[in-house]
Write a protein that holds these residues in place. Structure first.
Motif, PDB file in Angstrom:
ATOM      1  N   TYR A   1       0.820  -1.195   0.000  1.00 60.57           N
ATOM      2  CA  TYR A   1       0.000   0.000   0.000  1.00 60.57           C
ATOM      3  C   TYR A   1       0.865   1.260   0.000  1.00 60.57           C
ATOM      4  CZ  TYR A   1      -3.598   3.276   1.504  1.00 60.57           C
ATOM      5  OH  TYR A   1      -4.446   4.329   1.577  1.00 60.57           O
ATOM      6  N   MET A   2       1.898   1.243   0.817  1.00 54.90           N
ATOM      7  CA  MET A   2       2.749   2.426   0.890  1.00 54.90           C
ATOM      8  C   MET A   2       3.480   2.665  -0.433  1.00 54.90           C
ATOM      9  SD  MET A   2       4.240   2.553   4.788  1.00 54.90           S
ATOM     10  CE  MET A   2       5.323   1.198   4.555  1.00 54.90           C
ATOM     11  N   MET A   3       3.935   1.589  -1.036  1.00 50.92           N
ATOM     12  CA  MET A   3       4.628   1.733  -2.319  1.00 50.92           C
ATOM     13  C   MET A   3       3.668   2.264  -3.390  1.00 50.92           C
ATOM     14  SD  MET A   3       7.662   1.071  -1.651  1.00 50.92           S
ATOM     15  CE  MET A   3       8.379   1.162  -3.285  1.00 50.92           C
ATOM     16  N   ALA A   4       2.466   1.711  -3.407  1.00 51.78           N
ATOM     17  CA  ALA A   4       1.490   2.141  -4.403  1.00 51.78           C
ATOM     18  C   ALA A   4       1.156   3.612  -4.219  1.00 51.78           C
ATOM     19  CB  ALA A   4       0.232   1.292  -4.289  1.00 51.78           C
ATOM     20  N   ASN A   5       1.035   4.007  -2.965  1.00 52.36           N
ATOM     21  CA  ASN A   5       0.736   5.392  -2.664  1.00 52.36           C
ATOM     22  C   ASN A   5       1.816   6.330  -3.176  1.00 52.36           C
ATOM     23  OD1 ASN A   5      -1.065   7.149  -1.326  1.00 52.36           O
ATOM     24  ND2 ASN A   5      -1.385   5.501   0.137  1.00 52.36           N
ATOM     25  N   LEU A   6       3.039   5.921  -2.967  1.00 52.98           N
ATOM     26  CA  LEU A   6       4.159   6.731  -3.422  1.00 52.98           C
ATOM     27  C   LEU A   6       4.137   6.850  -4.948  1.00 52.98           C
ATOM     28  CD1 LEU A   6       6.715   8.236  -2.730  1.00 52.98           C
ATOM     29  CD2 LEU A   6       7.966   6.097  -2.840  1.00 52.98           C
ATOM     30  N   LEU A   7       3.850   5.743  -5.587  1.00 54.44           N
ATOM     31  CA  LEU A   7       3.798   5.724  -7.046  1.00 54.44           C
ATOM     32  C   LEU A   7       2.732   6.692  -7.561  1.00 54.44           C
ATOM     33  CD1 LEU A   7       5.157   3.975  -9.318  1.00 54.44           C
ATOM     34  CD2 LEU A   7       2.983   2.757  -9.409  1.00 54.44           C
ATOM     35  N   VAL A   8       1.566   6.664  -6.918  1.00 48.08           N
ATOM     36  CA  VAL A   8       0.475   7.541  -7.342  1.00 48.08           C
ATOM     37  C   VAL A   8       0.855   9.011  -7.123  1.00 48.08           C
ATOM     38  CG1 VAL A   8      -1.889   8.241  -6.854  1.00 48.08           C
ATOM     39  CG2 VAL A   8      -1.324   5.830  -7.039  1.00 48.08           C
ATOM     40  N   ASP A   9       1.543   9.263  -6.004  1.00 46.47           N
ATOM     41  CA  ASP A   9       1.972  10.636  -5.746  1.00 46.47           C
ATOM     42  C   ASP A   9       2.886  11.151  -6.844  1.00 46.47           C
ATOM     43  OD1 ASP A   9       0.526  11.144  -3.580  1.00 46.47           O
ATOM     44  OD2 ASP A   9       2.157  11.101  -2.123  1.00 46.47           O
ATOM     45  N   VAL A  10       3.751  10.285  -7.327  1.00 49.27           N
ATOM     46  CA  VAL A  10       4.668  10.680  -8.396  1.00 49.27           C
ATOM     47  C   VAL A  10       3.876  10.914  -9.689  1.00 49.27           C
ATOM     48  CG1 VAL A  10       6.613   9.944  -9.800  1.00 49.27           C
ATOM     49  CG2 VAL A  10       6.643   9.560  -7.333  1.00 49.27           C
ATOM     50  N   LEU A  11       2.911  10.035  -9.944  1.00 48.71           N
ATOM     51  CA  LEU A  11       2.056  10.199 -11.118  1.00 48.71           C
ATOM     52  C   LEU A  11       1.294  11.517 -11.051  1.00 48.71           C
ATOM     53  CD1 LEU A  11       0.373   6.754 -11.781  1.00 48.71           C
ATOM     54  CD2 LEU A  11       2.030   7.981 -13.167  1.00 48.71           C
ATOM     55  N   TYR A  12       0.898  11.867  -9.854  1.00 50.11           N
ATOM     56  CA  TYR A  12       0.148  13.074  -9.603  1.00 50.11           C
ATOM     57  C   TYR A  12       0.910  14.303 -10.108  1.00 50.11           C
ATOM     58  CZ  TYR A  12      -2.913  15.922  -6.660  1.00 50.11           C
ATOM     59  OH  TYR A  12      -3.818  16.818  -6.197  1.00 50.11           O
ATOM     60  N   ALA A  13       2.210  14.289  -9.878  1.00 51.09           N
ATOM     61  CA  ALA A  13       3.047  15.402 -10.323  1.00 51.09           C
ATOM     62  C   ALA A  13       3.098  15.469 -11.847  1.00 51.09           C
ATOM     63  CB  ALA A  13       4.455  15.267  -9.758  1.00 51.09           C
ATOM     64  N   VAL A  14       2.996  14.319 -12.479  1.00 54.03           N
ATOM     65  CA  VAL A  14       2.992  14.297 -13.939  1.00 54.03           C
ATOM     66  C   VAL A  14       1.707  14.948 -14.451  1.00 54.03           C
ATOM     67  CG1 VAL A  14       2.959  12.801 -15.967  1.00 54.03           C
ATOM     68  CG2 VAL A  14       4.405  12.229 -14.010  1.00 54.03           C
ATOM     69  N   LEU A  15       0.613  14.682 -13.739  1.00 58.96           N
ATOM     70  CA  LEU A  15      -0.694  15.177 -14.149  1.00 58.96           C
ATOM     71  C   LEU A  15      -0.833  16.674 -13.894  1.00 58.96           C
ATOM     72  CD1 LEU A  15      -3.145  13.719 -15.301  1.00 58.96           C
ATOM     73  CD2 LEU A  15      -4.061  13.561 -12.997  1.00 58.96           C
ATOM     74  N   ASP A  16      -0.336  17.118 -12.761  1.00 54.51           N
ATOM     75  CA  ASP A  16      -0.483  18.522 -12.405  1.00 54.51           C
ATOM     76  C   ASP A  16       0.890  19.165 -12.246  1.00 54.51           C
ATOM     77  OD1 ASP A  16      -1.063  20.987 -11.499  1.00 54.51           O
ATOM     78  OD2 ASP A  16      -2.292  20.354  -9.810  1.00 54.51           O
ATOM     79  N   PRO A  17       1.327  19.917 -13.257  1.00 56.77           N
ATOM     80  CA  PRO A  17       2.679  20.491 -13.219  1.00 56.77           C
ATOM     81  C   PRO A  17       2.862  21.512 -12.106  1.00 56.77           C
ATOM     82  CG  PRO A  17       1.429  21.363 -15.078  1.00 56.77           C
ATOM     83  CD  PRO A  17       0.604  20.272 -14.473  1.00 56.77           C
TER      84      PRO A  17
END
Ligand SMILES: Nc1ncnc2c1ncn2[C@@H]1O[C@H](COP(=O)(O)OP(=O)(O)OP(=O)(O)O)[C@@H](O)[C@H]1O
Ligand code: SF4
Ligand SMILES: [Mg+2]
Lengths: 307, 347
Positions: free
Chosen positions: A286-302
């Protein structure tokens, strides 16, 4: 970004120990004697009982038990169940099943949820919008186990469209459980997408896109969509956890031999090592997935900068 | 910025070579909301010629933006509807065009820039991409080539190191640079009309002047017509050829900018002069017009300005003042325009 990742990984440490300690305490607090439960109607000789108690450190104070257990975890040893089978074996056997179920559920809720949300949002107050609002409300209001039994009874038993239980029919067996597992999140994703889209459609940049002479399709599908997905992605990160939790109920209802059912059985048998082992593993995932999504989030919102 | 496309037709209809660039006539726009009908624009008319600037002036809520959106065809509908009048672009009636045809005019022939470029630009796409989109969508220019054109445009509006900045996002620019990006985007297809809706209101004073200078320079180069919505009377006097003063969706005074500026013939225009900041005159203190505009849901009969007007008399409540000719080009919707225009006669 690098510094951010390091900080996030450091944050993992207290979260990890906090979560696992909590689980450990809860399992320990389950009333009843695990060994008596294991023995069933038989009366075990005093000697055997003591042997088992020693093997699982059951006589140590809780915190010492926890310490010994964690020491093992860091060497890749998640303990053994009462039959002497390593929990890691159990994980290896059950994990692929749950991953299959969770991915199907995730795909189902993301694709259908976003499509439903967009169709509802582009025509606010229209027929599709009302349909989506009402049906999602129903799904959210009904507890997931009721929904699961209902789906099983109607779609599985009555109409025979889907296998009723087990995984004998390959991926097909996973469809209905995955839909049940993803249903509540699907409802939330649809509603979130709808609200976010409606809000974004009012934004200034949408007016600009229209003034540029772009088609409505492009204005909504490219300009508004990307912005509308920002809160949805945040939700998805949180949702990964509830998918794992939901798997316990869904796998039990549909008799799917995944991690969820293993946890359920572990709790029933009061096999602390199994429950703690699997949950500890899930916390890590869960923690790893969360981190991954957070990184993706930055891709989505500059505008998001991780420093 | 020469384009290969023929500009002798508008959405397939031949232009009238004798017609002015844009003629807006008796435009009516209303919003049908739950509370009733908001009459946002009630009979606006003006003519914009090639290379000229028409300024639209008025308090907040007077219908300036809505009238510009009607010309662009981007009114939120529902609730907004153009209920009457005519918008002729080079003789072609825009209000008769299908949405698909109007879309071909939008951005290409008539472009628009907005007050706050931070919110008007899409936050999640690089600015170069947003400019290039114009070429890609309207002209089918391939991605790479469109990007080059976008960079050229950014250079043209004097954004430093345009090539590297093309990949930056709107929030990474200063307010003035962002508005330059908006201008570059609007001018990308060499439009014949640019509508600028308070393009400098969100900017610092020095930056305001730079943006106005840039607009003037670009207008000089391209010969485009400019519709400038503004609060700044000083700007009106400097750059506008014509000015339309709006109140409660109506035109209350209209004419060549210098006479309107120096010798207003409507009490509302006079009030604006004292209430709005001016770049050319250093006023001691601003005197806002007392009271507030009428509720557009229920505009009372008579002159809409009456409750706030120091010149008001009985007739003002009974009869809505018609547009009276102050000169052959200058009109005022006031029963007592002669008295009002004597106010600044000596100035
Ligand atoms: N989408 C809408 N729905 C309902 N009413 C609207 C809508 N857009 C504009 N209006 C109404 O139309 C009137 C005119 O608005 P408009 O935006 O044209 O004012 P404005 O002169 O541009 O003012 P400002 O200086 O504040 O920009 C306002 O009373 C506003 O409430
Ligand atoms: S018509 Fe009357 S109320 Fe209206 S502006 Fe003129 S004097 Fe004032
Ligand atoms: Mg406005």
């Amino acid at each position: 970004m690098g510094r951010y990742l390091i900080r996030r990984l450091l944050q993992f440490i207290p979260v990890f120990f906090g979560a696992t300690l909590l689980i450990f305490i809860m399992v320990w607090a389950i009333p009843g004697d695990p060994i008596a439960a294991l023995a069933g109607d038989r009366v075990l000789p005093e000697q055997v009982v003591q042997q088992i108690r020693d093997r699982y450190n059951l006589d140590d104070p809780l915190i010492v038990q926890y310490g010994k257990y964690m020491g093992g975890v860091f060497q890749g040893d998640f303990g053994e169940d009462f039959r002497g089978r390593p929990v890691t074996d159990l994980l290896g056997q059950r994990l692929p099943i749950t991953v299959r179920l969770a991915l199907l559920a995730f795909g189902f809720e993301v694709v259908l949820g976003i499509i439903a949300g967009i169709l509802a949002g582009v025509r606010k107050g229209g027929f599709v919008d009302n349909l989506v609002l009402i049906s999602t409300l129903v799904v959210i209001a009904i507890p997931i186990f009721v929904l699961g039994f209902l789906a099983q009874l109607l779609l599985g038993v009555r109409f025979g469209w889907f296998p009723v239980s087990g995984v004998q029919h390959g991926l097909y067996s996973y469809l209905l459980p995955a839909m049940v597992l993803g249903s509540v999140s699907l409802a939330y994703i649809a509603r979130l997408t709808r609200t976010s889209l409606i809000e974004n459609l009012r934004a200034d940049y949408v007016r600009t896109a229209t003034a540029k002479g772009l088609s409505r399709r492009r204005v909504v599908g490219i300009h508004t969509f990307r912005n509308s997905m920002i809160p949805v992605v945040t939700f998805l990160a949180i949702d990964l956890g509830s998918l794992m939790g939901g798997a316990i109920i869904t796998e039990t209802i549909f008799n799917i031999p995944g991690l969820g059912r293993a946890v359920f059985e572990g709790v029933q048998r009061q096999e602390g090592t199994v429950v703690v082992g699997i949950v500890t593993f899930l916390v890590l995932v869960y923690m790893m997935a969360n981190l991954l999504v957070d990184v993706l989030y930055a891709v989505l919102d500059p505008r998001i900068r991780y420093e | 910025m020469a384009t290969t496309l023929s500009r002798d037709a508008v959405a397939g209809r031949p232009v009238d070579p004798a017609a002015p660039l844009l003629v807006v006539e008796d435009l009516h726009v209303e919003f049908r909301i739950e509370a009733g009908t908001v009459r946002a624009v009630n009979g606006l008319s003006y003519t914009l010629r090639r290379g000229e600037t028409v300024a639209i002036l008025g308090e907040s809520g007077s219908g300036k933006s809505v009238s510009a959106q009607a010309v662009m065809g981007i009114i939120d509908s529902p609730p907004g509807f153009v209920t009457g009048g005519s918008v002729r672009f080079r003789g072609v009636e825009l209000l008769d065009l299908s949405e698909a045809d109007r879309r071909r005019v939008r951005g290409d022939r008539i472009a628009m820039i907005f007050q706050d470029a931070l919110t008007a630009l899409n936050p999640v796409f690089p600015v170069g991409w947003q400019i290039a989109e114009m070429f890609r969508m309207h002209r089918g220019v391939p991605r790479k080539e469109a990007r080059e054109k976008a960079i050229e445009l950014m250079e043209r509006v004097k954004i430093p190191s345009a090539r590297t900045r093309a990949g930056s996002y709107p929030h990474e620019f200063s307010g003035g640079m962002r508005q330059r990006v908006m201008i570059a985007m609007a001018l990308s297809l060499d439009p014949e009309i640019l509508i600028a809706d308070e393009p400098t209101t969100a900017l610092d004073v020095t930056v305001q002047a730079q943006i106005m200078a840039l607009l003037a320079e670009l207008q000089q180069q391209t010969g485009m017509g400019l519709i400038l919505i503004t609060h700044d009377l000083g700007v009106v006097a400097e750059v506008a050829d014509q000015v339309v003063v709006m109140y409660a969706g109506r035109e209350v005074e209209k004419g060549p900018s210098l006479p309107v500026y120096h010798r207003p013939a409507h009490p509302y225009t006079l009030g604006l002069m004292d209430s709005l900041p001016r770049r050319d005159v250093h006023t001691e203190r601003l005197r806002p017009i007392k009271g507030s505009p009428p509720d557009l849901l229920a505009i009372p009969p008579g002159c809409p300005f009456r409750p706030r007007c120091p010149y008001a008399r009985d007739i003002c409540a009974a009869e809505e003042p018609p547009l009276a000719a102050v000169t052959s080009e200058h009109v005022s919707a006031c029963h007592f325009w002669e008295e009002v225009s004597r106010e600044r006669a000596g100035a």
